[in-house]
Motif scaffolding. Sequence first.
Motif, PDB file in Angstrom:
ATOM      1  N   VAL A  37       0.842  -1.203   0.000  1.00  0.00           N
ATOM      2  CA  VAL A  37       0.000   0.000   0.000  1.00  0.00           C
ATOM      3  C   VAL A  37       0.872   1.246   0.000  1.00  0.00           C
ATOM      4  CG1 VAL A  37      -1.666   1.340   1.352  1.00  0.00           C
ATOM      5  CG2 VAL A  37      -1.959  -1.133   1.100  1.00  0.00           C
ATOM      6  N   GLY A  38       1.946   1.234   0.785  1.00  0.00           N
ATOM      7  CA  GLY A  38       2.847   2.378   0.859  1.00  0.00           C
ATOM      8  C   GLY A  38       3.504   2.689  -0.476  1.00  0.00           C
ATOM      9  N   LEU A  39       3.896   1.659  -1.220  1.00  0.00           N
ATOM     10  CA  LEU A  39       4.518   1.876  -2.526  1.00  0.00           C
ATOM     11  C   LEU A  39       3.533   2.513  -3.506  1.00  0.00           C
ATOM     12  CD1 LEU A  39       6.551  -1.443  -2.950  1.00  0.00           C
ATOM     13  CD2 LEU A  39       7.487   0.860  -2.667  1.00  0.00           C
ATOM     14  N   ILE A  40       2.301   2.011  -3.541  1.00  0.00           N
ATOM     15  CA  ILE A  40       1.286   2.584  -4.416  1.00  0.00           C
ATOM     16  C   ILE A  40       1.023   4.043  -4.028  1.00  0.00           C
ATOM     17  CG2 ILE A  40      -1.161   2.540  -5.015  1.00  0.00           C
ATOM     18  CD1 ILE A  40       0.310   0.439  -6.522  1.00  0.00           C
ATOM     19  N   TYR A  41       0.861   4.275  -2.742  1.00  0.00           N
ATOM     20  CA  TYR A  41       0.598   5.638  -2.261  1.00  0.00           C
ATOM     21  C   TYR A  41       1.737   6.575  -2.628  1.00  0.00           C
ATOM     22  CZ  TYR A  41      -0.159   9.525   0.952  1.00  0.00           C
ATOM     23  OH  TYR A  41      -0.337  10.783   1.487  1.00  0.00           O
ATOM     24  N   TYR A  42       2.951   6.140  -2.419  1.00  0.00           N
ATOM     25  CA  TYR A  42       4.133   6.966  -2.726  1.00  0.00           C
ATOM     26  C   TYR A  42       4.213   7.247  -4.224  1.00  0.00           C
ATOM     27  CZ  TYR A  42       8.945   8.665  -2.476  1.00  0.00           C
ATOM     28  OH  TYR A  42      10.091   9.440  -2.551  1.00  0.00           O
ATOM     29  N   GLY A  43       4.003   6.195  -5.021  1.00  0.00           N
ATOM     30  CA  GLY A  43       4.073   6.359  -6.466  1.00  0.00           C
ATOM     31  C   GLY A  43       3.023   7.326  -6.996  1.00  0.00           C
ATOM     32  N   LEU A  44       1.804   7.248  -6.457  1.00  0.00           N
ATOM     33  CA  LEU A  44       0.728   8.137  -6.882  1.00  0.00           C
ATOM     34  C   LEU A  44       0.944   9.564  -6.371  1.00  0.00           C
ATOM     35  CD1 LEU A  44      -2.378   5.828  -6.306  1.00  0.00           C
ATOM     36  CD2 LEU A  44      -1.473   6.573  -8.522  1.00  0.00           C
ATOM     37  N   ASP A  50       0.338   6.976 -12.576  1.00  0.00           N
ATOM     38  CA  ASP A  50      -1.036   7.459 -12.416  1.00  0.00           C
ATOM     39  C   ASP A  50      -1.928   6.287 -11.999  1.00  0.00           C
ATOM     40  OD1 ASP A  50      -1.748   5.984 -14.739  1.00  0.00           O
ATOM     41  OD2 ASP A  50      -1.302   7.704 -16.022  1.00  0.00           O
ATOM     42  N   VAL A  51      -3.205   6.539 -11.816  1.00  0.00           N
ATOM     43  CA  VAL A  51      -4.110   5.517 -11.293  1.00  0.00           C
ATOM     44  C   VAL A  51      -4.209   4.316 -12.231  1.00  0.00           C
ATOM     45  CG1 VAL A  51      -6.498   5.014 -10.635  1.00  0.00           C
ATOM     46  CG2 VAL A  51      -5.450   7.178  -9.946  1.00  0.00           C
ATOM     47  N   GLU A  53      -2.052   3.301 -14.471  1.00  0.00           N
ATOM     48  CA  GLU A  53      -0.780   2.575 -14.420  1.00  0.00           C
ATOM     49  C   GLU A  53      -0.664   1.771 -13.131  1.00  0.00           C
ATOM     50  OE1 GLU A  53       2.258   5.415 -16.998  1.00  0.00           O
ATOM     51  OE2 GLU A  53       1.865   5.878 -14.892  1.00  0.00           O
ATOM     52  N   ALA A  54      -1.085   2.358 -12.035  1.00  0.00           N
ATOM     53  CA  ALA A  54      -1.004   1.670 -10.744  1.00  0.00           C
ATOM     54  C   ALA A  54      -1.787   0.362 -10.780  1.00  0.00           C
ATOM     55  CB  ALA A  54      -1.523   2.567  -9.628  1.00  0.00           C
ATOM     56  N   ILE A  55      -2.996   0.407 -11.342  1.00  0.00           N
ATOM     57  CA  ILE A  55      -3.831  -0.798 -11.406  1.00  0.00           C
ATOM     58  C   ILE A  55      -3.201  -1.852 -12.306  1.00  0.00           C
ATOM     59  CG2 ILE A  55      -6.068  -1.720 -12.140  1.00  0.00           C
ATOM     60  CD1 ILE A  55      -7.269   1.029 -11.345  1.00  0.00           C
ATOM     61  N   GLY A  56      -2.799  -1.435 -13.513  1.00  0.00           N
ATOM     62  CA  GLY A  56      -2.207  -2.378 -14.459  1.00  0.00           C
ATOM     63  C   GLY A  56      -0.906  -2.971 -13.959  1.00  0.00           C
ATOM     64  N   LEU A  57      -0.033  -2.127 -13.411  1.00  0.00           N
ATOM     65  CA  LEU A  57       1.261  -2.597 -12.922  1.00  0.00           C
ATOM     66  C   LEU A  57       1.107  -3.490 -11.697  1.00  0.00           C
ATOM     67  CD1 LEU A  57       3.243   0.735 -13.317  1.00  0.00           C
ATOM     68  CD2 LEU A  57       3.537  -1.346 -14.689  1.00  0.00           C
ATOM     69  N   PHE A  58       0.113  -3.145 -10.863  1.00  0.00           N
ATOM     70  CA  PHE A  58      -0.164  -3.971  -9.687  1.00  0.00           C
ATOM     71  C   PHE A  58      -0.533  -5.393 -10.118  1.00  0.00           C
ATOM     72  CE2 PHE A  58      -2.788  -5.678  -6.288  1.00  0.00           C
ATOM     73  CZ  PHE A  58      -2.133  -5.267  -5.135  1.00  0.00           C
ATOM     74  N   ILE A  59      -1.428  -5.501 -11.099  1.00  0.00           N
ATOM     75  CA  ILE A  59      -1.841  -6.813 -11.608  1.00  0.00           C
ATOM     76  C   ILE A  59      -0.651  -7.535 -12.244  1.00  0.00           C
ATOM     77  CG2 ILE A  59      -3.298  -7.996 -13.298  1.00  0.00           C
ATOM     78  CD1 ILE A  59      -5.380  -5.756 -12.807  1.00  0.00           C
ATOM     79  N   LEU A  60       0.176  -6.799 -12.999  1.00  0.00           N
ATOM     80  CA  LEU A  60       1.368  -7.392 -13.602  1.00  0.00           C
ATOM     81  C   LEU A  60       2.317  -7.920 -12.531  1.00  0.00           C
ATOM     82  CD1 LEU A  60       3.262  -7.985 -15.990  1.00  0.00           C
ATOM     83  CD2 LEU A  60       4.098  -5.612 -15.782  1.00  0.00           C
ATOM     84  N   GLY A  61       2.519  -7.128 -11.483  1.00  0.00           N
ATOM     85  CA  GLY A  61       3.403  -7.556 -10.402  1.00  0.00           C
ATOM     86  C   GLY A  61       2.895  -8.806  -9.708  1.00  0.00           C
ATOM     87  N   TRP A  62       1.591  -8.880  -9.494  1.00  0.00           N
ATOM     88  CA  TRP A  62       0.985 -10.061  -8.875  1.00  0.00           C
ATOM     89  C   TRP A  62       1.196 -11.281  -9.768  1.00  0.00           C
ATOM     90  CZ3 TRP A  62      -4.548  -9.690  -6.334  1.00  0.00           C
ATOM     91  CH2 TRP A  62      -4.766 -10.814  -5.535  1.00  0.00           C
ATOM     92  N   PHE A  63       1.032 -11.088 -11.086  1.00  0.00           N
ATOM     93  CA  PHE A  63       1.252 -12.161 -12.052  1.00  0.00           C
ATOM     94  C   PHE A  63       2.712 -12.618 -12.030  1.00  0.00           C
ATOM     95  CE2 PHE A  63       2.262 -13.565 -16.425  1.00  0.00           C
ATOM     96  CZ  PHE A  63       1.362 -14.609 -16.549  1.00  0.00           C
ATOM     97  N   ILE A  64       3.647 -11.665 -11.984  1.00  0.00           N
ATOM     98  CA  ILE A  64       5.075 -12.003 -11.909  1.00  0.00           C
ATOM     99  C   ILE A  64       5.359 -12.794 -10.640  1.00  0.00           C
ATOM    100  CG2 ILE A  64       7.393 -11.037 -11.603  1.00  0.00           C
ATOM    101  CD1 ILE A  64       6.518  -8.724 -13.445  1.00  0.00           C
ATOM    102  N   PHE A  65       4.756 -12.348  -9.531  1.00  0.00           N
ATOM    103  CA  PHE A  65       4.990 -13.085  -8.280  1.00  0.00           C
ATOM    104  C   PHE A  65       4.515 -14.523  -8.385  1.00  0.00           C
ATOM    105  CE2 PHE A  65       3.428 -15.011  -4.455  1.00  0.00           C
ATOM    106  CZ  PHE A  65       4.617 -15.086  -3.738  1.00  0.00           C
ATOM    107  N   SER A  66       3.381 -14.763  -9.037  1.00  0.00           N
ATOM    108  CA  SER A  66       2.864 -16.127  -9.134  1.00  0.00           C
ATOM    109  C   SER A  66       3.871 -17.045  -9.823  1.00  0.00           C
ATOM    110  CB  SER A  66       1.516 -16.150  -9.868  1.00  0.00           C
ATOM    111  OG  SER A  66       1.675 -15.861 -11.251  1.00  0.00           O
ATOM    112  N   LEU A  67       4.587 -16.521 -10.832  1.00  0.00           N
ATOM    113  CA  LEU A  67       5.631 -17.309 -11.489  1.00  0.00           C
ATOM    114  C   LEU A  67       6.831 -17.497 -10.570  1.00  0.00           C
ATOM    115  CD1 LEU A  67       6.809 -18.789 -13.918  1.00  0.00           C
ATOM    116  CD2 LEU A  67       7.539 -16.559 -14.822  1.00  0.00           C
ATOM    117  N   MET A  68       7.181 -16.462  -9.824  1.00  0.00           N
ATOM    118  CA  MET A  68       8.291 -16.565  -8.873  1.00  0.00           C
ATOM    119  C   MET A  68       7.977 -17.588  -7.783  1.00  0.00           C
ATOM    120  SD  MET A  68       9.301 -12.534  -8.512  1.00  0.00           S
ATOM    121  CE  MET A  68      10.548 -12.847  -7.267  1.00  0.00           C
TER     122      MET A  68
END
Length: 202
Positions: A37-44, A50-51, A53-68
């Motif tokens: 939450v802090g990273l999203i808040y800081y980035g915004l 922007d909002v 980008e935050a949503i899309g990148l958040f989903i991408l990051g979650w997807f990357i984590f699932s592979l990790m």
Amino acid sequence: MKPNHKGRAQIFANPVLERLTRTHIALPIFIFIAISVGLIYYGLTYGFIDVAEAIGLFILGWFIFSLMEYSAHRFIFHMDTDTPAKARIQYTFHGNHHDYPKDKERLAMPPIVSVLIASFLFFVFKLLFGQLVFGIVAGMLFGYAMYLFVHYAVHAYAPPKNFLKTLWIHHSIHHYKDPDVAYGVSSPLWDYLLGTMPKRAK
């Protein structure tokens, strides 16, 4: 060694180090959701993302984590133990969990280790993606928190009577039937894609 529903493995002789290998699951979940939450808040707040980008990148990051998550479980936590050193590393990181799957204080890495790894990943992804890192790593850390929650739930509670029961069955097959399949914990996605789904689930 057959899985033991009681007791816990002793990993270190030193009592301080031994205590550091255990943690209440709520602590790392809280830490990584708060950082996410802090990273999203800081980035915004500072205009790095922007909002949308935050949503899309958040989903991408979650997807990357699932592979990790899948890759670490399959290739690191279940590494070949063909030398005493590898056997010791594997048992310290994961083998003890297979021997004592009901040890609730060893269902997550110690927070200090997780924070160090997360910090390293932040700087790596900062080099790769620049200011977009605030959305991507936020998604990754949230994915890790959700993995911890699911992993704890499937070991600590009876399976629910809904679609989530699949996660309980999937992980139970990995623990009690075949440790060479069903590496995904929070999602069976990569097991489907990479051919490690249990036969009964096909």
